[in-house]
Scaffold this active site. Structure first.
Site, mmCIF file in Angstrom:
data_model
loop_
_atom_site.group_PDB
_atom_site.id
_atom_site.type_symbol
_atom_site.label_atom_id
_atom_site.label_comp_id
_atom_site.label_asym_id
_atom_site.label_seq_id
_atom_site.Cartn_x
_atom_site.Cartn_y
_atom_site.Cartn_z
ATOM 1 N N CYS A 79 6.104 0.982 -1.399
ATOM 2 C CA CYS A 79 6.251 -0.065 0.035
ATOM 3 C C CYS A 79 6.051 -1.393 -0.456
ATOM 4 C CB CYS A 79 4.308 0.375 0.731
ATOM 5 S SG CYS A 79 4.031 -0.079 1.926
ATOM 6 N N ARG A 106 9.971 -5.881 6.479
ATOM 7 C CA ARG A 106 8.626 -6.001 6.561
ATOM 8 C C ARG A 106 7.777 -4.963 7.873
ATOM 9 N NH1 ARG A 106 6.035 -10.792 4.260
ATOM 10 N NH2 ARG A 106 4.854 -9.613 3.608
ATOM 11 N N HIS A 172 3.252 5.727 0.611
ATOM 12 C CA HIS A 172 2.677 5.697 -0.696
ATOM 13 C C HIS A 172 2.514 7.441 -0.798
ATOM 14 C CE1 HIS A 172 1.682 1.792 -0.409
ATOM 15 N NE2 HIS A 172 1.029 2.003 0.921
ATOM 16 N N GLU A 174 1.464 7.879 -3.724
ATOM 17 C CA GLU A 174 -0.244 8.516 -4.996
ATOM 18 C C GLU A 174 -1.245 8.232 -4.034
ATOM 19 O OE1 GLU A 174 2.253 6.150 -3.551
ATOM 20 O OE2 GLU A 174 0.920 3.702 -3.450
#
Ligand code: GLN
Length: 190
Positions: A79, A106, A172, A174
């Site tokens: 990201c 973005r 993401h 994670e």
């Protein structure tokens, strides 16, 4: 034991550390440029790319990051981390490291859909589609001839890319319990 550093200036670096440790990896928070010499791979986490780049410059990381990653250190940006690694942004801020031949937009999914999840097939990730979590996520709008697109979301928007030693995802991994994208990155460090 593989030693992976996670750039710990801002953002969700600790979530990466936790997943890496669950995979028996020696995971280390990187807070000083010299620490980049002691690792087998680097993760630049999600967060706010303008802040991360500001801190990269304040703590004198820019030159060392460019040198070490250009010399081949396996590196993964998630990201905001992907934004930091890009060659070109469609925004005028921040000034990225320009290490990966991609153009990035973005906050590409608009305000009303700032966050969403989608199950996506990723090249190199075996098994069922990966649950990708997008939080004010960027997309890759253009890639160079040596950049491989590993995953796309609706309307063919690229959200996972790879170029030599660099991996980038606009989502993401994670924030899930699924370790497969971390394992994909660990394979790049072998
Ligand atoms: N929108 C953020 C940026 O532009 C990235 C968000 C994230 O890392 N989840 O830096």
């Amino acid at each position: 034991m593989t030693r992976i550093g996670v750039l710990a200036l801002q953002g969700d670096f600790f979530e990466h550390i936790k997943i890496l440790r669950s995979l028996d990896v020696d995971a280390l928070e990187i807070r000083l440029p010299a620490q980049l010499d002691s690792i087998d791979g680097l993760i630049i986490p999600g967060g706010e790319s303008t802040t991360i780049v500001q801190l990269i410059d304040i703590y004198k990381f820019r030159e060392k990051l460019i040198k070490t990653i250009t010399e081949g250190l396996p590196t993964w940006g998630t990201c905001a981390g992907l934004i930091v690694l890009a060659k070109k942004l469609m925004d005028h801020r921040p000034d990225p490291l320009k290490l990966m031949d991609i153009t990035v937009q973005r906050n590409a999914f608009g305000r009303q859909v700032d966050s969403f999840e989608s199950n996506i097939d990723i090249t190199g990730v075996e098994g069922p589609p990966f649950n990708c979590i997008f939080i004010r996520a960027p997309i890759v709008t253009q890639v160079g001839k040596n950049t491989e697109i590993l995953a796309k979301v609706n309307n063919n928007r690229a959200v996972a890319v790879k170029e030599k030693n660099i991996l980038g995802t606009s989502f993401h991994p994670e924030l899930t319990k699924d370790t497969r994208v971390h394992e994909l990155f660990l394979n790049m460090t072998q």
